[in-house]
Design an enzyme around this catalytic site. Structure first.
Site, PDB file in Angstrom:
ATOM      1  CG  HIS A  56      24.016  61.868 -45.533  1.00 33.91           C
ATOM      2  ND1 HIS A  56      24.758  61.818 -46.674  1.00 33.91           N
ATOM      3  CD2 HIS A  56      24.198  63.124 -45.039  1.00 33.91           C
ATOM      4  CE1 HIS A  56      25.376  62.978 -46.861  1.00 33.91           C
ATOM      5  NE2 HIS A  56      25.047  63.790 -45.887  1.00 33.91           N
ATOM      6  CG  HIS A  58      22.903  66.442 -44.415  1.00 34.78           C
ATOM      7  ND1 HIS A  58      24.213  66.401 -43.989  1.00 34.78           N
ATOM      8  CD2 HIS A  58      22.148  66.626 -43.296  1.00 34.78           C
ATOM      9  CE1 HIS A  58      24.253  66.557 -42.665  1.00 34.78           C
ATOM     10  NE2 HIS A  58      23.018  66.692 -42.228  1.00 34.78           N
ATOM     11  CG  ASP A  60      24.734  68.384 -49.485  1.00 33.66           C
ATOM     12  OD1 ASP A  60      24.149  68.109 -48.421  1.00 33.66           O
ATOM     13  OD2 ASP A  60      25.940  68.140 -49.688  1.00 33.66           O
ATOM     14  CG  HIS A  61      24.246  64.111 -49.844  1.00 41.18           C
ATOM     15  ND1 HIS A  61      25.407  63.528 -50.252  1.00 41.18           N
ATOM     16  CD2 HIS A  61      24.615  65.181 -49.070  1.00 41.18           C
ATOM     17  CE1 HIS A  61      26.440  64.192 -49.745  1.00 41.18           C
ATOM     18  NE2 HIS A  61      25.979  65.196 -49.025  1.00 41.18           N
ATOM     19  CG  HIS A 114      28.056  64.095 -42.124  1.00 33.93           C
ATOM     20  ND1 HIS A 114      28.638  65.337 -42.095  1.00 33.93           N
ATOM     21  CD2 HIS A 114      27.063  64.164 -43.038  1.00 33.93           C
ATOM     22  CE1 HIS A 114      28.012  66.127 -42.968  1.00 33.93           C
ATOM     23  NE2 HIS A 114      27.052  65.438 -43.544  1.00 33.93           N
ATOM     24  CG  ASP A 133      28.681  64.515 -46.890  1.00 35.74           C
ATOM     25  OD1 ASP A 133      29.132  64.277 -48.022  1.00 35.74           O
ATOM     26  OD2 ASP A 133      27.857  65.422 -46.664  1.00 35.74           O
ATOM     27  CG  HIS A 171      30.912  67.534 -50.002  1.00 37.78           C
ATOM     28  ND1 HIS A 171      30.171  68.641 -50.356  1.00 37.78           N
ATOM     29  CD2 HIS A 171      30.079  66.735 -49.296  1.00 37.78           C
ATOM     30  CE1 HIS A 171      28.942  68.522 -49.859  1.00 37.78           C
ATOM     31  NE2 HIS A 171      28.858  67.368 -49.213  1.00 37.78           N
TER      32      HIS A 171
HETATM   33 FE    FE Z   1      27.103  66.710 -48.232  1.00 34.79          FE
HETATM   34 ZN    ZN Z   2      25.949  65.699 -45.443  1.00 29.09          ZN
END
Ligand code: FE
Ligand code: ZN
Length: 255
Positions: A56, A58, A60-61, A114, A133, A171
Site C-alpha cells: 500500500h 504509506h 513506511d512501506h 487501512h 497493515d 509491524h
Molecule cells: Fe505500516
Molecule cells: Zn500503513
C-alpha cells in the site's frame, strides 16, 4: 526446493521480508520502507533482488522504493491506485490477479480498510500470506481510508485461508495488541497463553512475527466477532459480526 524467507526489521516497528527461490536464485521483497535496511538484508543473505511487491501507499512501506529500484533493477508490482499513486510501479495488481515469482504462483487479495489500495500477497503452494497493515498478530490495521464494513470483508478473505497458513504482517505491534485483546476476550485461555508467550519473546528481544492463521483465528479479537464469549462480554449477543467488529475497532482506537 521450498522457498526461503528472511524477515528483517526497520524503522521503530516495521518488518520487511525477502523471499528467495534457491533453484532460480530469484529474490522478491515485500515493501521497501527503507532502502538501506533492504540492502543490508540482501548483503546478509547474499541474495540478488528481482522483484519488489508493494502492499500500500504509506511512506513506511514505500520510502525506499526509488533507491531500491535504481540499485537493483528489480521489477516493482503494487496495487492499482485508489487516488494516491505509488511512483515507480511496473505492474498494477487488483483483486484476483495472479503472477509468477520464479515459477511459484502468487495470488493478489485486495484487502481495503487501512487504506483503500491495500493488497495482500498469498503463495498457495508455500502456504504463506503477506498481510501488510491489514491483519496483524492479534490485531488489525487502523482504518485511515476505509470503513469498518470494508475492513471486515477484507479480514474475512484472509480468514478463509487454510489455518496452517503462515502470516507475515508488516509491524511488530503484538504486545500492545495482546494487552487490548485480553480486555475484550477475557475468558479465552488460548489468548492468555499466547499473551504470556508474546511478553517472553519481546523481553528477549525476539520477533512475534510470523504467526499462523489458525493461531489468529483462536486469539485475534478482530477475527472473533462471532465468538459467543466475546459478544457476551461486549453486550452484543444479537449484533451482526460486522457490528461487533466495528465496536472492537472503535474500542481499540480509544485504548
Ligand atoms: Fe505500516
Ligand atoms: Zn500503513
Amino acid at each position: 526446493m521450498p522457498l526461503e524467507f528472511h524477515q528483517f526489521a526497520y524503522n521503530d516497528d516495521n518488518y520487511g521480508v525477502l523471499i528467495h527461490d534457491p533453484v532460480s536464485a530469484e529474490t522478491a521483497c515485500v515493501d521497501v520502507g527503507d532502502a538501506t535496511a533492504l540492502a543490508k538484508a540482501l548483503d546478509h543473505t547474499g541474495w540478488t533482488l528481482s522483484q519488489i511487491w508493494i502492499t500500500h501507499h504509506h511512506w513506511d512501506h514505500t520510502d525506499g522504493l526509488d533507491e531500491a529500484k535504481e540499485t537493483t533493477g528489480a521489477t516493482v508490482l503494487g496495487p492499482v491506485s485508489q487516488g494516491k499513486d505509488i511512483a515507480g510501479l511496473d505492474r498494477h495488481l487488483a483483486d484476483g490477479d495472479t503472477f509468477a515469482f520464479a515459477g511459484h504462483k502468487v495470488q493478489v487479495l485486495h484487502t481495503p480498510g487501512h487504506t483503500t489500495d491495500m493488497i495482500n500477497f498469498y503463495l498457495p503452494e508455500a502456504g504463506v500470506v503477506f498481510t501488510g497493515d491489514t491483519l496483524f498478530a492479534m490485531g488489525c490495521g487502523r482504518l485511515f481510508e476505509g470503513t469498518p464494513a470494508m475492513m471486515w470483508t477484507s479480514l474475512q478473505k484472509l480468514m478463509a485461508l487454510p489455518e496452517e497458513t503462515v502470516v507475515y504482517c508488516a509491524h511488530e505491534y503484538t504486545a500492545a495488541n495482546a494487552a487490548f485483546a485480553v480486555t475484550v476476550d477475557p475468558g479465552n485461555a488460548a489468548l492468555e497463553a499466547r499473551a504470556k508467550g508474546v511478553a517472553e519473546l519481546r523481553a528477549a528481544g525476539k520477533p512475534t512475527v510470523p504467526t499462523r492463521m489458525g493461531i489468529e483465528l483462536a486469539t485475534n479479537p478482530f477475527l472473533r466477532a462471532s465468538s459467543a464469549g466475546l459478544r457476551a462480554h461486549l453486550g452484543m449477543t444479537d449484533a451482526t459480526d460486522a457490528e461487533v467488529f466495528t465496536r472492537l475497532r472503535a474500542l481499540k482506537d480509544q485504548a
